[in-house]
Design a protein around this motif. Structure first.
Motif, PDB file in Angstrom:
ATOM      1  N   LEU A   1       3.382  -5.589  16.168  1.00  0.00           N
ATOM      2  CA  LEU A   1       2.300  -5.286  17.120  1.00  0.00           C
ATOM      3  C   LEU A   1       1.552  -6.559  17.488  1.00  0.00           C
ATOM      4  O   LEU A   1       1.248  -6.810  18.659  1.00  0.00           O
ATOM      5  CB  LEU A   1       1.329  -4.310  16.439  1.00  0.00           C
ATOM      6  CG  LEU A   1       1.033  -2.911  16.998  1.00  0.00           C
ATOM      7  CD1 LEU A   1       2.189  -2.325  17.769  1.00  0.00           C
ATOM      8  CD2 LEU A   1       0.609  -1.974  15.874  1.00  0.00           C
ATOM      9  N   GLN A   2       1.291  -7.375  16.474  1.00  0.00           N
ATOM     10  CA  GLN A   2       0.533  -8.585  16.765  1.00  0.00           C
ATOM     11  C   GLN A   2       1.359  -9.591  17.563  1.00  0.00           C
ATOM     12  O   GLN A   2       0.851 -10.230  18.488  1.00  0.00           O
ATOM     13  CB  GLN A   2       0.051  -9.228  15.459  1.00  0.00           C
ATOM     14  CG  GLN A   2      -1.116 -10.177  15.720  1.00  0.00           C
ATOM     15  CD  GLN A   2      -1.357 -11.127  14.587  1.00  0.00           C
ATOM     16  OE1 GLN A   2      -0.412 -11.678  14.018  1.00  0.00           O
ATOM     17  NE2 GLN A   2      -2.620 -11.317  14.246  1.00  0.00           N
ATOM     18  N   LEU A  46       4.113  -8.006   6.336  1.00  0.00           N
ATOM     19  CA  LEU A  46       3.450  -8.218   7.617  1.00  0.00           C
ATOM     20  C   LEU A  46       4.019  -9.435   8.337  1.00  0.00           C
ATOM     21  O   LEU A  46       4.422  -9.357   9.494  1.00  0.00           O
ATOM     22  CB  LEU A  46       1.956  -8.460   7.358  1.00  0.00           C
ATOM     23  CG  LEU A  46       1.125  -7.276   6.860  1.00  0.00           C
ATOM     24  CD1 LEU A  46      -0.156  -7.767   6.204  1.00  0.00           C
ATOM     25  CD2 LEU A  46       0.808  -6.341   8.014  1.00  0.00           C
ATOM     26  N   PRO A  64       0.814  -1.225   0.000  1.00  0.00           N
ATOM     27  CA  PRO A  64       0.000   0.000   0.000  1.00  0.00           C
ATOM     28  C   PRO A  64       0.845   1.273   0.000  1.00  0.00           C
ATOM     29  O   PRO A  64       0.335   2.342  -0.305  1.00  0.00           O
ATOM     30  CB  PRO A  64      -0.805  -0.095   1.292  1.00  0.00           C
ATOM     31  CG  PRO A  64      -0.527  -1.414   1.884  1.00  0.00           C
ATOM     32  CD  PRO A  64       0.678  -1.998   1.218  1.00  0.00           C
ATOM     33  N   ALA A  97      -2.902   4.193  11.119  1.00  0.00           N
ATOM     34  CA  ALA A  97      -3.743   5.008  11.981  1.00  0.00           C
ATOM     35  C   ALA A  97      -4.880   4.187  12.571  1.00  0.00           C
ATOM     36  O   ALA A  97      -5.643   4.656  13.395  1.00  0.00           O
ATOM     37  CB  ALA A  97      -4.293   6.200  11.206  1.00  0.00           C
ATOM     38  N   PHE A  98      -5.001   2.938  12.119  1.00  0.00           N
ATOM     39  CA  PHE A  98      -6.143   2.124  12.543  1.00  0.00           C
ATOM     40  C   PHE A  98      -5.751   0.885  13.338  1.00  0.00           C
ATOM     41  O   PHE A  98      -6.568   0.034  13.595  1.00  0.00           O
ATOM     42  CB  PHE A  98      -6.965   1.724  11.314  1.00  0.00           C
ATOM     43  CG  PHE A  98      -7.786   2.867  10.792  1.00  0.00           C
ATOM     44  CD1 PHE A  98      -9.110   3.018  11.200  1.00  0.00           C
ATOM     45  CD2 PHE A  98      -7.237   3.805   9.941  1.00  0.00           C
ATOM     46  CE1 PHE A  98      -9.871   4.073  10.753  1.00  0.00           C
ATOM     47  CE2 PHE A  98      -8.003   4.872   9.492  1.00  0.00           C
ATOM     48  CZ  PHE A  98      -9.319   5.008   9.899  1.00  0.00           C
ATOM     49  N   THR A  99      -4.488   0.782  13.662  1.00  0.00           N
ATOM     50  CA  THR A  99      -4.109  -0.336  14.516  1.00  0.00           C
ATOM     51  C   THR A  99      -4.496  -0.010  15.948  1.00  0.00           C
ATOM     52  O   THR A  99      -4.859   1.121  16.272  1.00  0.00           O
ATOM     53  CB  THR A  99      -2.589  -0.573  14.448  1.00  0.00           C
ATOM     54  OG1 THR A  99      -1.918   0.655  14.717  1.00  0.00           O
ATOM     55  CG2 THR A  99      -2.182  -1.070  13.075  1.00  0.00           C
ATOM     56  N   VAL A 100      -4.421  -1.021  16.812  1.00  0.00           N
ATOM     57  CA  VAL A 100      -4.689  -0.823  18.228  1.00  0.00           C
ATOM     58  C   VAL A 100      -3.438  -1.214  18.988  1.00  0.00           C
ATOM     59  O   VAL A 100      -3.091  -2.381  19.008  1.00  0.00           O
ATOM     60  CB  VAL A 100      -5.873  -1.700  18.698  1.00  0.00           C
ATOM     61  CG1 VAL A 100      -6.157  -1.455  20.181  1.00  0.00           C
ATOM     62  CG2 VAL A 100      -7.101  -1.424  17.857  1.00  0.00           C
ATOM     63  N   PHE A 148      -3.357   2.209   7.106  1.00  0.00           N
ATOM     64  CA  PHE A 148      -3.637   1.215   8.123  1.00  0.00           C
ATOM     65  C   PHE A 148      -3.006   1.546   9.465  1.00  0.00           C
ATOM     66  O   PHE A 148      -3.528   1.175  10.515  1.00  0.00           O
ATOM     67  CB  PHE A 148      -3.129  -0.164   7.681  1.00  0.00           C
ATOM     68  CG  PHE A 148      -4.066  -0.875   6.759  1.00  0.00           C
ATOM     69  CD1 PHE A 148      -5.195  -1.516   7.249  1.00  0.00           C
ATOM     70  CD2 PHE A 148      -3.832  -0.878   5.399  1.00  0.00           C
ATOM     71  CE1 PHE A 148      -6.068  -2.159   6.392  1.00  0.00           C
ATOM     72  CE2 PHE A 148      -4.703  -1.522   4.537  1.00  0.00           C
ATOM     73  CZ  PHE A 148      -5.827  -2.169   5.030  1.00  0.00           C
ATOM     74  N   ALA A 160       1.328  -8.473  21.148  1.00  0.00           N
ATOM     75  CA  ALA A 160       0.045  -8.760  21.782  1.00  0.00           C
ATOM     76  C   ALA A 160      -0.065 -10.252  22.091  1.00  0.00           C
ATOM     77  O   ALA A 160      -0.529 -10.655  23.160  1.00  0.00           O
ATOM     78  CB  ALA A 160      -1.102  -8.303  20.882  1.00  0.00           C
ATOM     79  N   GLN A 163       4.181  -2.033   7.607  1.00  0.00           N
ATOM     80  CA  GLN A 163       3.682  -3.397   7.519  1.00  0.00           C
ATOM     81  C   GLN A 163       4.386  -4.283   8.541  1.00  0.00           C
ATOM     82  O   GLN A 163       3.744  -5.063   9.242  1.00  0.00           O
ATOM     83  CB  GLN A 163       3.906  -3.968   6.108  1.00  0.00           C
ATOM     84  CG  GLN A 163       3.141  -3.226   5.037  1.00  0.00           C
ATOM     85  CD  GLN A 163       2.707  -4.140   3.894  1.00  0.00           C
ATOM     86  OE1 GLN A 163       1.789  -4.922   4.031  1.00  0.00           O
ATOM     87  NE2 GLN A 163       3.372  -4.026   2.759  1.00  0.00           N
ATOM     88  N   PRO A 217      -2.887   2.906  17.785  1.00  0.00           N
ATOM     89  CA  PRO A 217      -2.425   3.518  16.525  1.00  0.00           C
ATOM     90  C   PRO A 217      -0.907   3.669  16.517  1.00  0.00           C
ATOM     91  O   PRO A 217      -0.287   3.856  17.547  1.00  0.00           O
ATOM     92  CB  PRO A 217      -3.117   4.875  16.530  1.00  0.00           C
ATOM     93  CG  PRO A 217      -4.311   4.683  17.396  1.00  0.00           C
ATOM     94  CD  PRO A 217      -3.896   3.721  18.471  1.00  0.00           C
ATOM     95  N   ALA A 219       0.715   3.148  -3.262  1.00  0.00           N
ATOM     96  CA  ALA A 219      -0.566   3.619  -3.792  1.00  0.00           C
ATOM     97  C   ALA A 219      -0.653   5.141  -3.864  1.00  0.00           C
ATOM     98  O   ALA A 219      -0.996   5.715  -4.898  1.00  0.00           O
ATOM     99  CB  ALA A 219      -1.711   3.063  -2.953  1.00  0.00           C
ATOM    100  N   LEU A 246       1.412   4.349   6.457  1.00  0.00           N
ATOM    101  CA  LEU A 246       0.294   3.764   5.718  1.00  0.00           C
ATOM    102  C   LEU A 246      -1.025   4.153   6.365  1.00  0.00           C
ATOM    103  O   LEU A 246      -1.088   4.340   7.570  1.00  0.00           O
ATOM    104  CB  LEU A 246       0.370   2.227   5.776  1.00  0.00           C
ATOM    105  CG  LEU A 246       1.542   1.517   5.143  1.00  0.00           C
ATOM    106  CD1 LEU A 246       1.262   0.018   5.111  1.00  0.00           C
ATOM    107  CD2 LEU A 246       1.782   2.040   3.744  1.00  0.00           C
ATOM    108  N   ILE A 253       3.159  -3.517  11.999  1.00  0.00           N
ATOM    109  CA  ILE A 253       1.858  -4.111  12.295  1.00  0.00           C
ATOM    110  C   ILE A 253       2.029  -5.588  12.658  1.00  0.00           C
ATOM    111  O   ILE A 253       1.395  -6.097  13.573  1.00  0.00           O
ATOM    112  CB  ILE A 253       0.906  -3.916  11.086  1.00  0.00           C
ATOM    113  CG1 ILE A 253       0.556  -2.429  10.973  1.00  0.00           C
ATOM    114  CG2 ILE A 253      -0.349  -4.768  11.241  1.00  0.00           C
ATOM    115  CD1 ILE A 253      -0.165  -2.058   9.689  1.00  0.00           C
TER     116      ILE A 253
END
Lengths: 356, 356
Positions: free
Chosen positions: A256-257, A224, A72, A282-285, A280, A260, A250, A287, A75, A278, A253
């Motif tokens: 991050l996982q 990722l 992304p 701004a939309f992770t938990v 995305f 967690a 990426q 952010p 893009a 990206l 992210i």
DNA sequence: ATGAAAGCGCTAACAA
DNA sequence: TTGTTAGCGCTTTCAT
């Protein structure tokens, strides 16, 4: 296939008049023009662009090469290339290479064989003909500009960011928030840009007097999954890091996982910073804090440079460095991020003028 | 510019021999062939593809239209189109429309003007010329196939999934896990595909004897931000939903963040199901349950259909429906998702044969 | 096995 | 303002 000749016959004029009706209508007497248009409509005539091109020097077509269309990050750059391109009357075609030389060469051949005018490369892979020409000491065989990937600048103009500096900014931010054991997940290290980011990471640690620990460096491939895997490796070490700087969002992210999944908290146990900004992110938990690349400016500038190149205005092997920006979100600082994201920085006005 | 004539002169042969050396080398006597190759190398000759095309019926070039290159859902489809295309000797160019008619028409014109052979549309927008031709009762003016978006099938062959059924599958899953107050975040409702998914959602609720509540339907536009906004609206309602079915993974990711921001747990308070199975969906916290679209099969089938079309093998307005798949992850069922994601389903073999 | 010559569909001098 | 004509660079008969 209905040709210009059919129209001429039907309208009772010469083929020249048909051609002119399409190209310089003002010069043609209205009644004939009318008859031509009518014949065109009746016979469903569409000019053959191939035949037209044969007589034209240029096509007003550029090809944008992306290594992977599923990344992304490219893009927004592409969209801004399109913006400027359309403004200036270019059509843009996108080609995906999967980082394979044969695919890139195929698109590059479209330029040499005159199916397109020039190339914008979002990736460091070099067309074979370009490499061959340079080793033979010949001038660049095709007009191209590199956007956001570094390579030998002898091959063409570049628009880049200061990856070394950006990495330092990111690491400095982590240090400022109190982190001391800062890991990094790099991109593929055969990539100059990744080397720059890694070097920046090291430089900033050194500047802060922090020790370098090879166990804190993990290599990924921008994806990722590679981010998750790299983070897992870092977590498996004896002495856990308290922060990680990732060379792409990426990978961040993915990290991050992994964090967690290990039952650890971000940023409480480990702060995370990415790279790219990206959507995305701004939309992770939570952010994602990240380095924003000026994608709009990169795309626009690259297209302006190519335009200049195509008009014979020489950009003497020029390299344009665009400013990056640290975007602080909750993955690196505790507490809810109250302020909205900063607006994208306006482009440096001087560039606009230089390349207008 | 060095032309075939220059090579002929240099090699002391006719232009015909040069042409043949390039096209049917076997027919040319080795010594001449050698001289020609040498001349080509010395003079750095590259045949002009435009001139070649003028004499050829086809170009072996297809254009893939994506509405937005930043929508990762299209990426895998495109990559699989490329796979089949290259296998069959096509070159693929990607065009982005931003859902704008003029941009689409521009690419469609490349086909009518013979710069490319056919179109694959990942999106429902229709080329003007196609619409015009059909209203005038004329046959399709250009070879195209629709991939994954529904539209009036009179316009060309489609490859789609059963969106209605897929939505039912998703909602049935939520019901099976015990959810009773199930909301939905739809895509733009002027889109047939979104209408199908909404209808499927309603059908499944009805089948389960659950009441329909208009307050549980929120419209988005497929984007991350619209998903978050829609979820916020749903959460603001008096009676909170205990599940939400989102018509795209991007919106589901937005919803996930809105839920987290509200201090609620997924799936404890609200279960979430997305649609598409983007790579990112496997990396959210918690990982996203979703409907997997058979992107590989969609791309491959679409390209095979176009190939058939271009060879005059008539696909009589055919619609191919490909199977979807529910991928259960932790956003809809409590407990860690121990099993790895299911493998992508193999393509239905009959299709392979039919379109081989 | 090779080459001369006739176009492919169109544009652009040039002449009228 | 219009039409005649000569190509653009190449492929492809058709003779040789």
């Amino acid at each position: 296939m209905v040709t210009i000749r059919d129209i001429a016959r039907r309208a009772g004029v010469s083929i020249t008049t048909v051609s002119r009706t399409l190209r310089e209508p003002a010069v043609v007497r209205p009644d004939k023009r009318e008859r031509v248009h009518q014949a065109i409509a009746e016979m469903n005539y569409v000019p053959n662009a191939i035949a037209q091109q044969l007589r034209r020097p240029r096509h007003e077509t550029v090809i944008v090469i992306v290594p992977a269309i599923d990344n992304p990050f490219f893009a927004d750059i592409v969209q801004n290339i399109e913006l400027v391109a359309h403004e200036r009357g270019y059509r843009v075609l996108i080609g995906e290479t999967q980082s394979r030389q044969d695919r890139l060469d195929h698109y590059a051949d479209m330029v040499t064989t005159r199916l397109a005018d020039g190339l914008i490369l979002l990736g460091a892979l070099l067309p074979s003909q370009m490499r061959d020409a340079r080793t033979a000491g010949l001038p660049a065989p095709l007009p191209l500009v590199f956007a956001c990937e570094r390579s030998d600048s002898a091959y063409g103009p570049h628009v880049v960011i200061d990856n070394h500096g950006a990495a330092r900014t990111a690491v400095a931010h982590l240090i400022a928030t109190g982190c001391r054991r800062i890991a990094t997940i790099t991109g593929p290290l055969d990539n100059l840009l990744c080397q720059d980011r890694l070097a920046g990471y090291r430089a900033e640690l050194a500047a802060a007097g922090l020790p370098q620990d090879p166990a804190l460096v993990a290599e990924g491939d921008f994806s990722l999954g590679s981010g998750r895997a790299a983070m897992l490796r870092l977590l498996a070490g004896a002495d856990r890091p308290d922060a990680v700087f990732c060379a792409s969002d990426q990978m961040a992210i993915g990290a991050l996982q992994a964090i967690a999944a290990a039952g650890l908290a971000v940023p409480g146990d480990i702060a995370v910073v990415g790279f790219d900004d990206l959507p995305f992110g701004a939309f992770t938990v939570p952010p994602l804090t990240t380095i924003r690349q000026p994608t709009a400016a990169i795309g626009a500038t690259a297209m302006r440079m190519l335009d200049a190149l195509l008009h014979g205005r020489d950009l003497p092997e020029r390299t344009v460095v665009l400013p990056h920006q640290l975007v602080v979100r909750a993955s690196s600082v505790a507490g809810p991020p109250l302020a909205p994201d900063p607006p994208a920085q306006p482009e440096p006005p001087d560039r606009q003028e230089t390349l207008a």
